[in-house]
Design an enzyme around this catalytic site. Structure first.
Site, short mmCIF file in Angstrom:
data_model
loop_
_atom_site.label_atom_id
_atom_site.label_comp_id
_atom_site.label_asym_id
_atom_site.label_seq_id
_atom_site.Cartn_x
_atom_site.Cartn_y
_atom_site.Cartn_z
N GLU A 181 0.83 -1.20 0.00
CA GLU A 181 0.00 0.00 0.00
C GLU A 181 0.87 1.25 0.00
OE1 GLU A 181 -1.92 -2.92 3.02
OE2 GLU A 181 0.06 -2.51 2.19
N CYS B 237 -0.36 1.60 7.39
CA CYS B 237 -0.91 1.82 6.05
C CYS B 237 -2.32 2.38 6.14
CB CYS B 237 -0.90 0.53 5.24
SG CYS B 237 0.78 0.01 4.78
#
Length: 149
Positions: free
Chosen positions: A82, A111
């Site tokens: 991510e 994230c």
């Protein structure tokens, strides 16, 4: 004649699995894509930053230190999928506000915080992750997340 094509969600999730094959992590191969208006904005996989040795080449620091999955994220050579997808958008001068994340794994808390501030509107993931704080943060921020098997 029935439509036998995959749904958009299935299509994008299958692409995350292909992206994950580029991973250089020895513990878990993760792929992520950011999508807006049925268009892929960026892809990312987990691995060491550019010009830094990959765990495939030098071994896994987390494995060597016996660190369980979902803990002590800072003790890792690699970036998460991510994070790499977000960085790819930033390098091209774009933004991901309103985008949907498809990921092979539920994002970790770090994230998730990045995705919240980047104004991602929805998250789809294939497998869970041993970090319960991420779902608490996403719930509080009002960002829906769904398991896609």
């Amino acid at each position: 004649m029935p439509d036998t094509r995959p749904s958009w969600d299935d299509y994008f999730m299958s692409i995350t699995e292909l992206v994950a094959q580029r991973s250089t992590c020895t513990r878990r191969k993760v792929g992520a894509i950011l999508v807006r208006d049925k268009r892929i904005v960026a892809t990312g996989y987990n691995g060491a930053p550019s010009n830094v040795s990959h765990c495939l080449d030098v071994g896994c620091l987390r494995e060597q230190q016996g660190i369980p999955s979902g803990e002590r994220h800072e003790l890792c050579r690699g970036l998460h999928a991510e994070q790499n997808a977000i960085i790819q958008v930033a390098l091209s001068g774009g933004n991901i506000s309103g985008a949907t994340l498809y990921c092979t794994n539920m994002p970790c808390a770090i994230c998730s915080k990045m995705l919240i501030n980047a104004q991602v509107k929805q998250i789809y993931y294939k497998e869970g992750y041993a970090d319960t704080l991420s779902s608490l943060l996403l719930d509080e921020a009002g960002i829906p997340y769904s398991h896609l098997g």
